[in-house]
Design an enzyme around this catalytic site. Structure first.
Site, PDB file in Angstrom:
ATOM      1  N   CYS A  18       0.844  -1.195   0.000  1.00 51.40           N
ATOM      2  CA  CYS A  18       0.000   0.000   0.000  1.00 51.40           C
ATOM      3  C   CYS A  18       0.878   1.244   0.000  1.00 51.40           C
ATOM      4  O   CYS A  18       1.869   1.301   0.744  1.00 51.40           O
ATOM      5  CB  CYS A  18      -0.897  -0.018   1.239  1.00 51.40           C
ATOM      6  SG  CYS A  18      -2.018   1.384   1.363  1.00 51.40           S
ATOM      7  N   HIS A  65      -9.213  -3.669  -2.080  1.00 52.04           N
ATOM      8  CA  HIS A  65      -8.236  -2.936  -1.265  1.00 52.04           C
ATOM      9  C   HIS A  65      -8.580  -1.442  -1.243  1.00 52.04           C
ATOM     10  O   HIS A  65      -8.627  -0.827  -0.171  1.00 52.04           O
ATOM     11  CB  HIS A  65      -6.833  -3.167  -1.848  1.00 52.04           C
ATOM     12  CG  HIS A  65      -5.740  -2.421  -1.172  1.00 52.04           C
ATOM     13  ND1 HIS A  65      -4.790  -3.039  -0.395  1.00 52.04           N
ATOM     14  CD2 HIS A  65      -5.426  -1.103  -1.146  1.00 52.04           C
ATOM     15  CE1 HIS A  65      -3.944  -2.134   0.063  1.00 52.04           C
ATOM     16  NE2 HIS A  65      -4.315  -0.944  -0.379  1.00 52.04           N
ATOM     17  N   GLU A  66      -8.827  -0.874  -2.411  1.00 49.26           N
ATOM     18  CA  GLU A  66      -9.122   0.564  -2.484  1.00 49.26           C
ATOM     19  C   GLU A  66     -10.482   0.888  -1.875  1.00 49.26           C
ATOM     20  O   GLU A  66     -10.641   1.927  -1.226  1.00 49.26           O
ATOM     21  CB  GLU A  66      -9.031   1.068  -3.926  1.00 49.26           C
ATOM     22  CG  GLU A  66      -7.683   0.874  -4.598  1.00 49.26           C
ATOM     23  CD  GLU A  66      -6.488   1.390  -3.812  1.00 49.26           C
ATOM     24  OE1 GLU A  66      -6.638   2.333  -2.996  1.00 49.26           O
ATOM     25  OE2 GLU A  66      -5.386   0.849  -4.008  1.00 49.26           O
TER      26      GLU A  66
END
Length: 169
Positions: free
Chosen positions: A91, A133-134
């Site tokens: 990330c 994830h986003e």
């Protein structure tokens, strides 16, 4: 267009829940363009607006090798998910850290594009993982939240040490 400042864990602004975009206009399009510039500059494959201290439901993604398949998700909604997978995720907000995170293998999302047009997208593999994830970022969740408290604490200590070293240089 410009490169925006990426927030780094443990910055509490990463925990703020993003609000829906009310209208896709020139300001939102400028944010999208700046987010792509930032993501490419930082060598990422996805970026949520929360990561650049903009608390609106905007995601940009490009998982292509050539960096020419831009995907914009404004006000994304996960409408279906299936299967189980996981890869070591990284990330931009948690530098030099990777961890295995369980994710759905396939997802279907509904969102608005850069022009404000509604669309649905089915995704698998890396794109599906990146979308999940986003989307987590938009609700203040980080990939390390899937880890044990001990692992999270070690990551926090490592990043605090890195931040101190970087502030001296």
């Amino acid at each position: 267009m410009s490169v925006l400042q990426v927030l780094h864990f443990p910055d509490e602004r990463l925990r703020i829940t993003a609000q829906p975009v009310k209208e896709v206009n020139a300001d939102i399009q400028r944010i999208v363009d700046d987010m792509f510039d930032t993501m490419y500059e930082e060598e990422g494959i996805g970026l949520a607006a929360t990561q650049v201290d903009i608390h609106q439901r905007i995601i940009v993604i490009d998982v292509s090798e050539e960096r020419d398949q831009r995907l914009v998700l404004i006000n994304p909604e996960l409408i279906e998910k299936s299967g189980d997978t996981g890869i070591e995720e990284g990330c931009l907000s948690i530098p030099e850290t990777r961890a295995l995170v369980p994710r759905a293998e396939h997802v279907k999302v509904r969102a608005l594009d850069r022009e404000g047009k509604a669309f649905e997208l089915e995704a698998s593999e890396l794109l599906a993982i990146c979308i999940q994830h986003e989307m987590d970022h938009l609700v203040g969740k980080l990939f390390i939240d899937y880890l044990s408290p001990l692992k999270r604490q070690r990551i926090r200590q490592k990043l605090e040490k890195l931040a101190k070293q970087n502030s001296r240089t």
